[in-house]
Design an enzyme around this catalytic site. Structure first.
Site, PDB file in Angstrom:
ATOM      1  N   CYS B 178       0.812  -1.051  -0.063  1.00  0.00           N
ATOM      2  CA  CYS B 178       0.061  -0.015  -0.075  1.00  0.00           C
ATOM      3  C   CYS B 178       0.960   1.314   0.188  1.00  0.00           C
ATOM      4  O   CYS B 178       1.616   1.353  -0.992  1.00  0.00           O
ATOM      5  CB  CYS B 178      -0.992   0.064   1.222  1.00  0.00           C
ATOM      6  N   ARG B 179       0.837   2.090   0.905  1.00  0.00           N
ATOM      7  CA  ARG B 179       1.278   3.374   0.767  1.00  0.00           C
ATOM      8  C   ARG B 179       2.760   3.315   1.331  1.00  0.00           C
ATOM      9  O   ARG B 179       3.775   4.202   1.035  1.00  0.00           O
ATOM     10  CB  ARG B 179       0.730   4.455   1.705  1.00  0.00           C
TER      11      ARG B 179
END
Lengths: 216, 216
Positions: B178-179
């Site tokens: 993800c981030r």
DNA sequence: ATTCTATTCAATAACTTAATTGAATAGTTG
DNA sequence: CAACTATTCAATTAAGTTATTGAATAGAAT
């Protein structure tokens, strides 16, 4: 703990670092400390500031754990904590130099000749040193050479160049480097050598740039 | 201009950058802006701050030329100026995460399970993806995937996973990202997939880390 | 042990930064 | 072109940062 408190905590911790480097004098200190260990007194002289103020700035850097102190005799020597710090300082300088035309202009005004001198980058040096005969000289003061230098570079401190230039080869290209683009020592060396009919060129990158390229 | 004035000017310019990133909220903004463009309103909501204050912080970043603004309909979208900025933010985070045990502890407290999950680094992924069958999924919201993702990753936003997991292969290792390490989406995805008997592991590095490795 | 010296600490005053509020603006939309 | 809306601006107050000074300290040297 709620997610927003968590984030505040994390970015709060990160800003201890950015806060510590937010001051121009502290950036200058870190840049100096990138080259070698310095005592508080030496640093104060170099950055044109009282010893007390210099010490306070160093405290700030120490609390943020960007630098470490160790006693040696009567003096306390400061040094950067590790390579992560070098990388951070280097990232700021890269951004600054590419971004702010002002910096470049200031430097150019200061020394018109410098930009007319032939110069190469670290990468070019790496490539060319495979093919042609190149001699790499480090013209910084001996203690900085001693605390780290580019592989295969030999130390010829600028003040000694006038005595020792006769030992240098005329059939090799001589590449001189110093602390980095803000430093004038390599430039002086190249001008002098060219006046003596050597083939000398400057490299603007310094030891730190080389060191950071080694690991990755 | 004397040499000391010159230095003051140079480090003064550099500190425009470090000054701009010295504030925790502005670090958080830069971190968000590393993923995609955001409107002021969205950012304000995300960082838990009034729109006016958020705007003022963005002005500071804009004056330092770390971010750029462009209008789109009624909104003004901000984005990071270039890769140098990403590198700077990344250098700060690297230093922070390695240095401050506090951060790690905070994160661990927040989610005990997260550290017990199997995870790999970007480098390990690169190595293993040559040898074994790996499927890389990006579980961020679609707009972030659209504004940039790791090569060969497919987009399965976390909320859609419950509908789409049946299409995933059971014979491949599924790697979710993800981030970055502060983000919980990949972790959620991995927990869910494991409960459905997939072989899923998390990668903590995000798109930005991958992107920065591409150029150098 | 006493002296000496490099460094740090503490207090102060000038200056800068930050969050908040409410008003102003610029640009789009109908 | 009038209404609307996202963003910016301006003023204020509170809090934080910095340089300076002179005193204190800690450790080494004699």
């Amino acid at each position: 703990m709620a997610s927003s408190e968590l984030k505040d905590k994390v970015y709060g911790e990160l800003s201890r670092i950015t806060q510590a480097i937010s001051n121009p004098k502290r950036m200058e200190l870190l840049d100096l400390l990138s080259q070698k260990s310095w005592s508080v007194e030496e640093l104060a002289r170099e950055i044109n500031m009282s010893v007390a103020s210099t010490s306070q700035h160093l405290q700030v850097l120490k609390v943020a754990r960007l630098v470490q102190a160790r006693r040696q005799g009567n003096f306390i020597f400061y040094q950067v904590a590790d390579d992560h710090v070098l990388r951070l300082v280097s990232a700021v300088k890269d951004l600054g130099f590419t971004r702010y035309a002002e910096i470049d202009r200031v430097l150019q005004d200061y020394n018109e000749e410098s930009h007319s001198l032939e110069s190469i980058t670290l990468e070019e040096l790496m490539k060319r040193s495979g093919k042609e005969k190149i001699m790499l000289i480090d013209v910084r003061p001996p203690d900085e050479y001693a605390s780290g230098h580019i592989r295969n570079a030999i130390s010829i401190p600028l003040p000694e160049l006038k005595k020792r230039f006769k030992d240098l080869p005329k059939d090799k290209t001589i590449v001189a480097y110093c602390r980095g683009p803000l430093c004038v020592m390599a430039q002086e060396a190249v001008k002098f050598l060219n006046s003596k009919k050597f083939k000398a060129i400057r490299m603007e990158d310094g030891y730190v740039d080389w060191k950071l390229k080694q690991v990755s």
